[in-house]
Design an enzyme around this catalytic site. Structure first.
Site, PDB file in Angstrom:
ATOM      1  CE1 TYR A 245      49.302 -47.274  -7.775  1.00  0.00           C
ATOM      2  CE2 TYR A 245      49.077 -47.242  -5.385  1.00  0.00           C
ATOM      3  CZ  TYR A 245      48.827 -47.834  -6.607  1.00  0.00           C
ATOM      4  OH  TYR A 245      48.087 -48.986  -6.667  1.00  0.00           O
ATOM      5  CG  LEU A 246      48.256 -38.606  -7.276  1.00  0.00           C
ATOM      6  CD1 LEU A 246      47.445 -37.647  -8.152  1.00  0.00           C
ATOM      7  CD2 LEU A 246      49.373 -37.861  -6.556  1.00  0.00           C
TER       8      LEU A 246
ATOM      9  CG  HIS B 255      49.726 -37.647  -2.903  1.00  0.00           C
ATOM     10  ND1 HIS B 255      49.654 -39.012  -2.973  1.00  0.00           N
ATOM     11  CD2 HIS B 255      51.038 -37.337  -2.783  1.00  0.00           C
ATOM     12  CE1 HIS B 255      50.877 -39.521  -2.915  1.00  0.00           C
ATOM     13  NE2 HIS B 255      51.732 -38.531  -2.790  1.00  0.00           N
TER      14      HIS B 255
ATOM     15  CD  GLN C 105      52.182 -32.884  11.671  1.00  0.00           C
ATOM     16  OE1 GLN C 105      51.227 -32.109  11.708  1.00  0.00           O
ATOM     17  NE2 GLN C 105      52.445 -33.745  12.640  1.00  0.00           N
TER      18      GLN C 105
ATOM     19  CG  ASP D  70      57.050 -37.439   3.993  1.00  0.00           C
ATOM     20  OD1 ASP D  70      57.600 -38.494   4.304  1.00  0.00           O
ATOM     21  OD2 ASP D  70      56.110 -37.381   3.183  1.00  0.00           O
TER      22      ASP D  70
ATOM     23  CD  GLN E  83      59.702 -34.508   1.617  1.00  0.00           C
ATOM     24  OE1 GLN E  83      60.344 -35.397   1.073  1.00  0.00           O
ATOM     25  NE2 GLN E  83      58.410 -34.350   1.396  1.00  0.00           N
TER      26      GLN E  83
ATOM     27  CB  VAL F  36      45.294 -37.668   5.213  1.00  0.00           C
ATOM     28  CG1 VAL F  36      43.986 -38.386   4.924  1.00  0.00           C
ATOM     29  CG2 VAL F  36      45.210 -36.200   4.803  1.00  0.00           C
TER      30      VAL F  36
HETATM   31  O1  PAF Z   1      57.304 -36.294  -0.417  1.00  0.00           O
HETATM   32  C1  PAF Z   1      57.493 -36.764  -1.569  1.00  0.00           C
HETATM   33  O2  PAF Z   1      56.619 -37.394  -2.172  1.00  0.00           O
HETATM   34  C2  PAF Z   1      58.845 -36.564  -2.237  1.00  0.00           C
HETATM   35  O3  PAF Z   1      59.870 -36.619  -1.308  1.00  0.00           O
HETATM   36  C3  PAF Z   1      58.925 -35.266  -3.062  1.00  0.00           C
HETATM   37  C4  PAF Z   1      58.755 -34.046  -2.190  1.00  0.00           C
HETATM   38  C5  PAF Z   1      57.851 -35.284  -4.139  1.00  0.00           C
HETATM   39  C6  PAF Z   1      60.281 -35.175  -3.746  1.00  0.00           C
HETATM   40  O4  PAF Z   1      60.503 -36.238  -4.617  1.00  0.00           O
END
Ligand code: PAF
Length: 283
Positions: free
Chosen positions: A32-33, A37, A148, A150, A153, A176
């Site tokens: 779902y870009l 992304h 950034q 996340d 993560q 963004v």
């Molecule tokens: O950030 C995301 O979209 C997800 O956590 C990832 C890194 C694709 C892992 O499923």
């Protein structure tokens, strides 16, 4: 652009590149870009001889009652976008391919996984680390691109890469934002127009934090208090957390005398949104 769904085919396709003197870049996504992304994809295409994107909505990183089933998906649209961006290979595995019956192995980065978002999503980062490690093994990239937004993560994955001696360079690209400052996210599609307006409070409060630090405030407690007040005056908003922490170990900072991450998670209606900024105090 090649589209591959089987792990075996993907590993065969990927194997030869590591031996040649060519860089392979990788952007893992859940599809779902959006523009967030695409900023990663564009950098990956620009900075790599061969670019790989994965689309996999990873069930292991969703907790019970979270939005795994409802998570937005549109493979046709996504694959067209990636083809137009000049991506070389799209990996699109099924759940059964990634987690076959009897699957038992999970990866945990202790301590870091329990902070910030980990407090209300206790299994989330175990799911993220597990799937990203699997994807790294399958794709075998030189460099991988993350956003950034996340931030936790990225910190956790960097630690996993270091601790497990993985041979991949993790690059983090800026958040963004939509007009008005809302951080771009697949979950923004759940927001009604009124909620989207309410969600602007997140970025506004981060800007307020920066302003306070620019004016000399150094006490995290005072900054968090003003941010809270700002967000809580919006009836649709329910704060999960607002924290000011060290950018590497994510431990709370009581004073802002070094670079700090100001991070927050807020429910707007039922939609949980995250955002952050890095503050670099001067002097
Ligand atoms: O950030 C995301 O979209 C997800 O956590 C990832 C890194 C694709 C892992 O499923």
């Amino acid at each position: 652009m090649k589209i591959i769904s089987s792990i075996e085919d993907m590993k065969n396709e990927m194997r030869e590149f590591r031996c040649q003197n060519k860089t392979k870049g990788f952007v893992p996504t859940m599809g779902y870009l959006h523009e967030g992304h695409l900023s990663l994809v564009r950098e990956c295409v620009k900075k790599s001889d061969y670019s790989v994107v994965s689309i996999f909505v990873n069930p292991a990183q969703f907790g019970p009652g979270e939005d795994f089933e409802d998570y937005p998906r549109d493979f046709q649209r996504d694959s067209e976008i990636l083809r137009n961006e000049g991506v070389d290979c799209l990996f699109y595995p099924s759940n059964e391919e990634m987690y076959p019956q009897g699957y038992k192995t999970y990866v945990q980065v202790y301590d870091l996984k329990n902070k910030l978002c980990g407090r209300s999503r206790p299994h989330h980062f175990t799911g993220v680390c597990t799937v990203v490690l699997k994807l790294f093994h399958i794709v075998n990239p030189h460099q991988a691109f993350f956003g950034q937004k996340d931030f936790q993560q990225a910190v956790i994955l960097k630690r996993m890469i270091r601790d497990l001696n993985l041979d991949v360079n993790l690059r983090v690209l800026p958040i963004v934002r939509e007009e008005g400052g809302l951080a771009v996210s697949s979950r923004n599609t759940y927001l009604t127009p009124e909620q989207r307006k309410a969600a602007l409070r997140l970025y506004q409060s981060l800007q307020e934090a920066q302003r306070m630090v620019d004016q000399g405030e150094r006490k995290s407690q005072n900054i968090i208090q003003i941010m809270k007040k700002n967000i809580e005056s919006e009836p649709e908003a329910q704060i999960d957390y607002i924290k000011i922490v060290d950018t590497e170990n994510l431990d709370p900072l009581s004073e802002l005398n070094q670079d700090a991450l100001v991070a927050l998670a807020v429910f707007i209606g039922k939609v949980r949104l995250i955002d952050n900024t890095i503050i670099k105090p001067e002097g």
